[in-house]
Design a protein around this motif. Structure first.
Motif, mmCIF file in Angstrom:
data_model
loop_
_atom_site.group_PDB
_atom_site.id
_atom_site.type_symbol
_atom_site.label_atom_id
_atom_site.label_comp_id
_atom_site.label_asym_id
_atom_site.label_seq_id
_atom_site.Cartn_x
_atom_site.Cartn_y
_atom_site.Cartn_z
ATOM 1 N N ARG A 1 -106.696 -19.004 1.462
ATOM 2 C CA ARG A 1 -106.761 -19.022 -0.020
ATOM 3 C C ARG A 1 -105.438 -19.460 -0.664
ATOM 4 O O ARG A 1 -105.342 -19.547 -1.889
ATOM 5 C CB ARG A 1 -107.144 -17.623 -0.531
ATOM 6 C CG ARG A 1 -108.601 -17.287 -0.212
ATOM 7 C CD ARG A 1 -109.021 -16.033 -0.935
ATOM 8 N NE ARG A 1 -109.022 -16.176 -2.389
ATOM 9 C CZ ARG A 1 -108.885 -15.154 -3.234
ATOM 10 N NH1 ARG A 1 -108.724 -13.938 -2.779
ATOM 11 N NH2 ARG A 1 -108.915 -15.346 -4.539
ATOM 12 N N PHE B 1 -100.253 -17.743 -14.376
ATOM 13 C CA PHE B 1 -99.883 -17.261 -13.039
ATOM 14 C C PHE B 1 -98.632 -17.995 -12.520
ATOM 15 O O PHE B 1 -98.509 -19.202 -12.628
ATOM 16 C CB PHE B 1 -101.053 -17.491 -12.067
ATOM 17 C CG PHE B 1 -100.718 -17.159 -10.635
ATOM 18 C CD1 PHE B 1 -100.685 -15.845 -10.201
ATOM 19 C CD2 PHE B 1 -100.400 -18.168 -9.730
ATOM 20 C CE1 PHE B 1 -100.349 -15.542 -8.883
ATOM 21 C CE2 PHE B 1 -100.070 -17.874 -8.415
ATOM 22 C CZ PHE B 1 -100.048 -16.558 -7.997
ATOM 23 N N ARG B 2 -97.708 -17.232 -11.937
ATOM 24 C CA ARG B 2 -96.530 -17.806 -11.269
ATOM 25 C C ARG B 2 -96.458 -17.260 -9.871
ATOM 26 O O ARG B 2 -96.868 -16.123 -9.629
ATOM 27 C CB ARG B 2 -95.245 -17.416 -12.003
ATOM 28 C CG ARG B 2 -95.054 -18.196 -13.256
ATOM 29 C CD ARG B 2 -93.714 -17.905 -13.890
ATOM 30 N NE ARG B 2 -93.481 -18.884 -14.945
ATOM 31 C CZ ARG B 2 -92.306 -19.151 -15.469
ATOM 32 N NH1 ARG B 2 -91.241 -18.489 -15.054
ATOM 33 N NH2 ARG B 2 -92.176 -20.048 -16.413
ATOM 34 N N GLU C 1 -105.423 -22.401 -3.280
ATOM 35 C CA GLU C 1 -105.975 -22.005 -4.585
ATOM 36 C C GLU C 1 -104.873 -21.416 -5.479
ATOM 37 O O GLU C 1 -104.758 -21.723 -6.667
ATOM 38 C CB GLU C 1 -107.059 -20.953 -4.284
ATOM 39 C CG GLU C 1 -107.793 -20.389 -5.450
ATOM 40 C CD GLU C 1 -108.578 -19.126 -5.006
ATOM 41 O OE1 GLU C 1 -108.591 -18.189 -5.786
ATOM 42 O OE2 GLU C 1 -109.141 -19.092 -3.871
ATOM 43 N N PHE C 2 -103.993 -20.573 -4.886
ATOM 44 C CA PHE C 2 -102.936 -19.922 -5.662
ATOM 45 C C PHE C 2 -101.798 -20.892 -5.981
ATOM 46 O O PHE C 2 -101.195 -20.811 -7.043
ATOM 47 C CB PHE C 2 -102.439 -18.667 -4.926
ATOM 48 C CG PHE C 2 -103.398 -17.516 -5.072
ATOM 49 C CD1 PHE C 2 -103.203 -16.563 -6.058
ATOM 50 C CD2 PHE C 2 -104.520 -17.412 -4.254
ATOM 51 C CE1 PHE C 2 -104.100 -15.510 -6.218
ATOM 52 C CE2 PHE C 2 -105.420 -16.372 -4.406
ATOM 53 C CZ PHE C 2 -105.217 -15.413 -5.390
ATOM 54 N N ASN D 1 -101.823 -24.462 -17.810
ATOM 55 C CA ASN D 1 -102.665 -23.613 -18.668
ATOM 56 C C ASN D 1 -102.932 -22.240 -18.066
ATOM 57 O O ASN D 1 -103.633 -21.427 -18.659
ATOM 58 C CB ASN D 1 -104.006 -24.310 -18.932
ATOM 59 C CG ASN D 1 -103.783 -25.630 -19.625
ATOM 60 O OD1 ASN D 1 -102.966 -25.702 -20.540
ATOM 61 N ND2 ASN D 1 -104.461 -26.679 -19.163
ATOM 62 N N ASP D 2 -102.401 -22.018 -16.866
ATOM 63 C CA ASP D 2 -102.601 -20.725 -16.203
ATOM 64 C C ASP D 2 -101.254 -19.992 -16.189
ATOM 65 O O ASP D 2 -100.256 -20.534 -15.698
ATOM 66 C CB ASP D 2 -103.099 -20.980 -14.762
ATOM 67 C CG ASP D 2 -103.541 -19.691 -14.069
ATOM 68 O OD1 ASP D 2 -102.992 -18.623 -14.412
ATOM 69 O OD2 ASP D 2 -104.412 -19.764 -13.187
ATOM 70 N N ALA E 1 -102.278 -24.037 -6.529
ATOM 71 C CA ALA E 1 -102.824 -24.848 -7.632
ATOM 72 C C ALA E 1 -102.706 -24.075 -8.950
ATOM 73 O O ALA E 1 -102.325 -24.642 -9.978
ATOM 74 C CB ALA E 1 -104.282 -25.206 -7.345
ATOM 75 N N ARG E 2 -102.972 -22.783 -8.912
ATOM 76 C CA ARG E 2 -102.845 -21.969 -10.131
ATOM 77 C C ARG E 2 -101.406 -21.940 -10.625
ATOM 78 O O ARG E 2 -101.137 -22.025 -11.815
ATOM 79 C CB ARG E 2 -103.323 -20.537 -9.859
ATOM 80 C CG ARG E 2 -104.830 -20.395 -9.834
ATOM 81 C CD ARG E 2 -105.216 -18.928 -9.755
ATOM 82 N NE ARG E 2 -104.746 -18.181 -10.917
ATOM 83 C CZ ARG E 2 -104.715 -16.859 -10.990
ATOM 84 N NH1 ARG E 2 -105.117 -16.135 -9.964
ATOM 85 N NH2 ARG E 2 -104.280 -16.264 -12.069
ATOM 86 N N ALA E 3 -100.454 -21.805 -9.686
ATOM 87 C CA ALA E 3 -99.033 -21.739 -10.062
ATOM 88 C C ALA E 3 -98.591 -23.041 -10.736
ATOM 89 O O ALA E 3 -97.712 -23.034 -11.599
ATOM 90 C CB ALA E 3 -98.176 -21.468 -8.826
ATOM 91 N N LYS E 4 -99.246 -24.156 -10.344
ATOM 92 C CA LYS E 4 -98.846 -25.458 -10.882
ATOM 93 C C LYS E 4 -99.566 -25.804 -12.185
ATOM 94 O O LYS E 4 -99.186 -26.729 -12.876
ATOM 95 C CB LYS E 4 -99.133 -26.544 -9.829
ATOM 96 C CG LYS E 4 -98.155 -26.481 -8.675
ATOM 97 C CD LYS E 4 -98.651 -27.069 -7.380
ATOM 98 C CE LYS E 4 -99.050 -28.479 -7.383
ATOM 99 N NZ LYS E 4 -99.306 -29.000 -6.014
ATOM 100 N N ASP E 5 -100.615 -25.025 -12.491
ATOM 101 C CA ASP E 5 -101.434 -25.322 -13.664
ATOM 102 C C ASP E 5 -100.751 -24.815 -14.936
ATOM 103 O O ASP E 5 -100.553 -23.616 -15.116
ATOM 104 C CB ASP E 5 -102.810 -24.649 -13.477
ATOM 105 C CG ASP E 5 -103.742 -24.923 -14.643
ATOM 106 O OD1 ASP E 5 -103.305 -25.554 -15.624
ATOM 107 O OD2 ASP E 5 -104.912 -24.497 -14.565
#
Ligand code: CMC
Length: 432
Positions: free
Chosen positions: A284, A299-300, A287-288, A296-297, A290-294
């Protein structure tokens, strides 16, 4: 020493500002005359380009990944020294000789008990209180228990307050842990060194003999050394700002503990372990990432990035080694969280986003796994950071309070609110 000048022109008026050199690190433009001469302030949210004080304690070169306590590299101190000699170094500027070291160890050791009334003070907390909430309160309460060392004009009292903080914070931290799990408090034992004693106060129970594992106590000691000081970070700046008003050292350190609690600062080790648990499996990780790079998210990647280090955090390297030593000693062959951490680090270090933004693992990346293996619950992680950082806070507080040029800290602002207007009685106000 002033070596040159910088020129600044504001509304057609040019003034020269002195440029000062430190022993190492970037030069400093002294802007104190700016307002007097031009009627303008500078604006630097988050103090990314602002030196708030002059200090001789700790130096960080973020590009090189270098951390020095009083000139000594962190890796040499962590490999060869112990935490109490690091405390001596931070407080007094030099490593102690044998006689001074023995005397210092003895004094700290003989201040490790807390006032017995503290046990009752703890009874006021819910058992499920976060131990950082308890620590903020306990540090504040120290000024009520030890009011004979809060006179800030007396250097002798500065030293007594420093020793009391270094000696008693581990006892209070261990009490916070014991209280949270409903076990009796364990009194300090003077036959043990600082870290051995702390582990015993946390993990011993009255019905059983407790044997300290020297590999684990050495790891604990090293973790304390790594966290002992870090120049003008958020919590240290908080301690200095609180102290600049003349507040007593215990109240100032309580302010530092409160600031350290945040997830962008000392709370990151707890947040990092929770993140690794949430990722749950190596599969997984993308997935995380990608979230860190988004954008609009929110999440870091916890345990990654640092305001000052734009290279590998030197503390992270030692922490990684310590983590492996602790897991080996405990016979933990397969720790799924360690597997995730190692893989996450590998992927992030090769990912364009992290490379471009110079985001490297920081000290918190491996500390959570290590502290968990040592037996601490996640809620205690930031408490251990606070325990170790108490010496840095008190050394920085002492340096500030003993500086004859010290003034109350009072930043200015860029006001963007309403201009002056008249009060309107409530019945005459338009409804909103
Ligand atoms: N994951 C993903 N992106 C990140 C991260 C991260 N951990 N850290 C920074 N970035 C991005 C950020 O989104 C920004 O992107 P952009 O330029 O596109 O807006 C860029 O990198 C610069 O970030 P910043 O927030 O301007 O950097 P900062 O110097 O203000 O923040 C930090 C430093 C430590 C608060 C931040 O890196 C962070 O939130 N890290 C995670 C929390 C953490 O591990 N904290 C422990 C710090 S070490 C222990 C201590 O000393 O207290």
């Amino acid at each position: 020493m002033s070596v040159s000048h910088a020129k600044i022109t504001v509304a057609g008026k040019t003034i020269e500002l002195p440029v000062r050199k430190g022993t190492i690190g970037p030069d400093i433009i002294e802007i104190a005359p700016l307002y007097r001469e031009t009627g303008t302030f500078t604006y630097d949210p988050g103090f990314t380009s602002t030196a708030s004080c002059e200090s001789r304690i700790t130096y960080i070169d973020g590009d090189e990944g270098m951390l020095l306590y009083r000139g000594y590299p962190i890796d040499e101190l962590a490999e060869q020294g112990d935490f109490l000699e690091t405390c001596y170094l931070l407080l007094f500027g030099e490593l102690p000789d044998l006689i001074r070291k023995e005397k210092f160890d003895y004094i700290v050791q003989h201040h490790n008990m807390v006032h017995e009334q503290f046990a009752r003070f703890f009874q006021g907390f819910r058992r499920d209180s976060h131990p950082m909430a308890v620590m903020v309160a306990c540090l504040g309460a120290m000024s009520a228990f030890y009011h004979d060392s809060i006179e800030i004009l007396d250097p002798q009292q500065h030293n007594i307050a420093s020793i009391r903080l270094i000696a008693k914070v581990p006892t209070l931290a261990a009490m916070a842990y014991k209280y949270s799990i409903g076990q009796p408090f364990i009194y300090p034992s003077n036959g043990l060194n600082y870290s051995e004693n702390f582990l015993r106060m946390c993990f011993a129970v009255p019905c059983e003999e407790y044997k300290v594992n020297p590999i684990l106590s050495r790891a604990m000691d090293r973790i304390f050394i790594l966290h002992a000081d870090h120049e003008q970070n958020a919590s240290t700046s908080t301690v200095r700002l609180a102290g600049s008003s003349g507040a007593n050292p215990f109240a100032c350190i309580a302010a530092g503990v409160a600031c350290l609690w945040g997830p962008a600062h000392g709370g990151a080790n707890e947040a990092c372990l929770k993140m690794l648990e949430e990722i749950c499996s190596v599969e997984r990780i993308p997935e995380f990432i990608a979230r860190a790079k988004d954008k609009n998210d929110p999440f870091r990647l916890m345990g990654f990035g640092h305001r000052v280090y734009k290279n590998y955090d030197p503390r992270a390297r030692i922490m990684q080694k310590t983590c492996h030593e602790v897991l080996n000693e405990l016979g933990i062959k397969d720790d799924p969280l360690l597997d995730i951490a190692v893989e996450l680090e590998k992927i992030a270090l090769h990912d364009e986003y992290f490379i471009e933004k110079k985001l490297y693992p920081n000290v918190d990346f491996y500390s959570g796994i290590t502290l968990k293996a040592l037996g601490f619950p996640t809620a205690m992680f930031t408490v251990l950071f606070a325990l170790a950082r108490s010496v840095g806070w008190v050394a920085q507080w002492k340096e500030m309070i003993e500086d004859p040029a010290q003034k109350i800290g009072r930043p200015r602002q860029l006001y963007t609110g309403k201009t002056k207007r008249s009060y309107v009685p409530i019945h005459e106000r338009a409804s909103i």
